[in-house]
Design a protein around this motif. Structure first.
Motif, PDB file in Angstrom:
ATOM      1  N   TYR A  14      55.381  68.201  56.744  1.00 45.86           N
ATOM      2  CA  TYR A  14      56.551  68.499  57.570  1.00 45.86           C
ATOM      3  C   TYR A  14      57.449  69.465  56.800  1.00 45.86           C
ATOM      4  O   TYR A  14      58.008  69.102  55.775  1.00 45.86           O
ATOM      5  N   PHE A  15      57.560  70.666  57.295  1.00 42.42           N
ATOM      6  CA  PHE A  15      58.335  71.712  56.629  1.00 42.42           C
ATOM      7  C   PHE A  15      59.827  71.446  56.779  1.00 42.42           C
ATOM      8  O   PHE A  15      60.290  71.054  57.842  1.00 42.42           O
ATOM      9  N   LYS A  16      60.570  71.719  55.701  1.00 42.06           N
ATOM     10  CA  LYS A  16      62.004  71.456  55.757  1.00 42.06           C
ATOM     11  C   LYS A  16      62.752  72.483  56.597  1.00 42.06           C
ATOM     12  O   LYS A  16      63.886  72.252  56.983  1.00 42.06           O
ATOM     13  N   ASN A  17      62.106  73.599  56.936  1.00 46.11           N
ATOM     14  CA  ASN A  17      62.766  74.599  57.781  1.00 46.11           C
ATOM     15  C   ASN A  17      62.536  74.333  59.266  1.00 46.11           C
ATOM     16  O   ASN A  17      62.962  75.109  60.107  1.00 46.11           O
ATOM     17  N   GLY A  18      61.839  73.232  59.578  1.00 42.62           N
ATOM     18  CA  GLY A  18      61.622  72.856  60.967  1.00 42.62           C
ATOM     19  C   GLY A  18      60.393  73.453  61.611  1.00 42.62           C
ATOM     20  O   GLY A  18      60.139  73.206  62.791  1.00 42.62           O
ATOM     21  N   ASP A 101      59.944  76.580  45.868  1.00 43.28           N
ATOM     22  CA  ASP A 101      61.128  75.917  46.397  1.00 43.28           C
ATOM     23  C   ASP A 101      61.284  74.545  45.762  1.00 43.28           C
ATOM     24  O   ASP A 101      60.392  74.065  45.074  1.00 43.28           O
ATOM     25  N   THR A 102      62.407  73.909  46.002  1.00 50.32           N
ATOM     26  CA  THR A 102      62.635  72.546  45.535  1.00 50.32           C
ATOM     27  C   THR A 102      62.678  71.596  46.722  1.00 50.32           C
ATOM     28  O   THR A 102      63.096  71.964  47.825  1.00 50.32           O
ATOM     29  N   TYR A 103      62.252  70.362  46.474  1.00 50.60           N
ATOM     30  CA  TYR A 103      62.205  69.324  47.492  1.00 50.60           C
ATOM     31  C   TYR A 103      62.655  68.012  46.858  1.00 50.60           C
ATOM     32  O   TYR A 103      62.401  67.768  45.684  1.00 50.60           O
ATOM     33  N   SER A 104      63.260  67.147  47.633  1.00 49.37           N
ATOM     34  CA  SER A 104      63.641  65.834  47.118  1.00 49.37           C
ATOM     35  C   SER A 104      62.404  64.943  47.067  1.00 49.37           C
ATOM     36  O   SER A 104      61.514  65.039  47.908  1.00 49.37           O
ATOM     37  N   LEU A 107      61.848  62.876  50.218  1.00 45.77           N
ATOM     38  CA  LEU A 107      61.196  63.586  51.327  1.00 45.77           C
ATOM     39  C   LEU A 107      59.672  63.481  51.194  1.00 45.77           C
ATOM     40  O   LEU A 107      58.979  63.185  52.152  1.00 45.77           O
ATOM     41  N   SER A 110      58.225  59.995  51.825  1.00 46.13           N
ATOM     42  CA  SER A 110      58.201  59.627  53.246  1.00 46.13           C
ATOM     43  C   SER A 110      57.042  60.293  53.989  1.00 46.13           C
ATOM     44  O   SER A 110      56.658  59.838  55.054  1.00 46.13           O
ATOM     45  N   GLN A 111      56.493  61.357  53.407  1.00 50.14           N
ATOM     46  CA  GLN A 111      55.381  62.049  54.073  1.00 50.14           C
ATOM     47  C   GLN A 111      54.064  61.436  53.661  1.00 50.14           C
ATOM     48  O   GLN A 111      53.038  61.673  54.193  1.00 50.14           O
TER      49      GLN A 111
END
Length: 111
Positions: A14-18, A101-104, A107, A110-111
């Motif tokens: 699931y991409f964070k940009n939607g 990029d950075t991700y939490s 996140l 949860s995937q």
């Protein structure tokens, strides 16, 4: 799982940009204090200039503002630790510097 250098496969990611979710590989580059991941999503989209030859590994085109890490199709890059099955991408695969990029961590968990 989120150890530096691990190659993960999300079904789907699931991409964070939607953008629409899709199956995607993810390379952990750096785990920062257990809170953020510096990460890259490899792609088979070739944006390397056509007048240069593709190399394996780091390719820098400073005069064009482009840097990439290239995995050549069929070249073994990993071994699955449980089955010891070797892994290689089926197509030339690229990680572009500008797409890191950075991700939490939450996140990704949860995937």
């Amino acid at each position: 799982m989120f150890k530096e250098g691990n190659l993960l496969y999300f079904k789907p990611f699931y991409f964070k940009n939607g953008s629409a979710p899709k199956n995607k590989y993810f390379l952990v580059l750096k785990n920062i204090e257990g809170k953020l991941l510096l990460a890259s999503l490899p792609t088979s989209q070739d944006h390397i200039p056509t007048d240069v030859s593709i190399c394996s590994g780091i390719c820098e085109f400073a005069d064009r503002g482009l840097s990439a890490y290239i995995f050549i199709a069929g070249q073994e890059i990993a071994t699955e630790p449980i089955t010891m099955q070797r892994f290689a991408f089926q197509k030339n695969t690229f990680i572009y510097g500008e797409q890191i990029d950075t991700y939490s961590l939450s996140l990704f968990r949860s995937q």
